[in-house]
Design a protein around this motif. Structure first.
Motif, mmCIF file in Angstrom:
data_model
loop_
_atom_site.group_PDB
_atom_site.id
_atom_site.type_symbol
_atom_site.label_atom_id
_atom_site.label_comp_id
_atom_site.label_asym_id
_atom_site.label_seq_id
_atom_site.Cartn_x
_atom_site.Cartn_y
_atom_site.Cartn_z
ATOM 1 N N GLU A 103 0.823 -1.213 0.000
ATOM 2 C CA GLU A 103 0.000 0.000 0.000
ATOM 3 C C GLU A 103 0.855 1.260 0.000
ATOM 4 O O GLU A 103 0.513 2.263 -0.638
ATOM 5 N N ARG A 104 1.984 1.193 0.702
ATOM 6 C CA ARG A 104 2.851 2.372 0.773
ATOM 7 C C ARG A 104 3.388 2.760 -0.607
ATOM 8 O O ARG A 104 3.607 3.943 -0.878
ATOM 9 N N ARG A 107 0.623 4.652 -2.319
ATOM 10 C CA ARG A 107 0.494 5.988 -1.746
ATOM 11 C C ARG A 107 1.585 6.911 -2.286
ATOM 12 O O ARG A 107 1.337 8.092 -2.550
ATOM 13 N N ASN A 110 0.713 7.995 -5.717
ATOM 14 C CA ASN A 110 -0.347 9.010 -5.713
ATOM 15 C C ASN A 110 0.087 10.334 -5.115
ATOM 16 O O ASN A 110 -0.719 11.268 -4.992
ATOM 17 N N GLU A 112 0.982 10.819 -2.024
ATOM 18 C CA GLU A 112 0.604 10.907 -0.612
ATOM 19 C C GLU A 112 1.779 10.635 0.322
ATOM 20 O O GLU A 112 1.716 10.946 1.514
#
Length: 240
Positions: A103-104, A107, A110, A112
């Motif tokens: 997930e990192r 992110r 994106n 984030e």
């Protein structure tokens, strides 16, 4: 490298006394725990162990396997994990998976997360290879590498969105994505690891790992650490 981190999770209390008890039982007729009130204190136990087990390169390392320390290592590149697990080090690892923990990467793709939170690139500077050939890693070269990391993260994100399995998508990521891991050492294994990886010609990043691990040893088993600093640190004198 400013993100690199090593935290203590747990450690055997009074490790030098633990080693002393194991050593003492080797040559004692009686049950050593029954005579606990006559044991030395932690500092004196360490001094005795160094003298009887290590001084003069006696190499009696077995009793040192009873004391254990557990560390949490964070933000190191995958190449460090590969090096750390190479050779017979007698160490247990639990490593952040790139099958369950991507997930990192998404992110970062994106915007984030900072790209360098999830990918490692060496600092700009002058380097040399193992044959001594010198070269410069410039700002412009590093910017190109960051662009490559960004494109890889975006491709990884898109593959997951398209239904690809994590273990398939991770194949396009740069080799040195960052990983966290938990590692446990016996006192013997810790010093053997330092023999292997704190050498002055070892890879830069794993030497940084050793530098961050070492203060935990000094706090935990100071007499052993003191002997090691004087006798073996950076000398690549491998333990049996």
């Amino acid at each position: 490298m400013d993100r690199f981190r090593v935290d203590l999770i747990a450690a055997t209390p009074n490790p030098q006394l633990c080693v002393y008890a194991a050593m003492h039982q080797d040559y004692s007729e009686g049950f050593v725990a029954a005579d606990r009130e006559n044991w030395p204190d932690e500092q004196r136990a360490g001094e005795i162990c160094v003298k009887r087990l290590l001084a003069g390169e006696r190499g009696h390392y077995g009793p040192m396997e009873h004391a254990q320390i557990v560390l949490n290592v964070g933000w190191f590149p995958h190449s460090v994990m590969q090096q750390a697990r190479t050779h017979r080090v007698g160490v247990s690892f639990d490593v952040q998976s790139m099958r369950y923990t991507g997930e990192r990467i998404c992110r970062a793709a994106n915007g984030e997360l900072d790209l360098e939170e999830v990918f490692y690139l060496r600092p700009v500077g002058d380097y040399s290879d193992r044959q001594g050939k010198k070269y410069a890693y410039t700002e412009s070269q590093r910017a190109l590498d960051l662009d490559h990391c960004r494109a890889s993260a975006e491709r990884y994100r898109d593959l997951l969105s398209a239904g690809f399995a994590e273990e398939h998508a991770r194949g396009i990521l740069p080799f040195d994505y960052r990983q966290h891991f938990v590692v446990s050492f016996s006192l013997r294994a810790f010093l053997h690891f330092m023999d292997l990886r704190a050498k002055l010609d070892a890879q830069l990043e794993i030497r940084q790992l050793c530098d961050l691990m070492w203060p935990h040893m000094v706090s935990w088993a100071p007499e052993f650490a003191g002997w090691y600093e004087k006798s073996r640190l950076h000398r690549a004198r491998l333990a049996p």
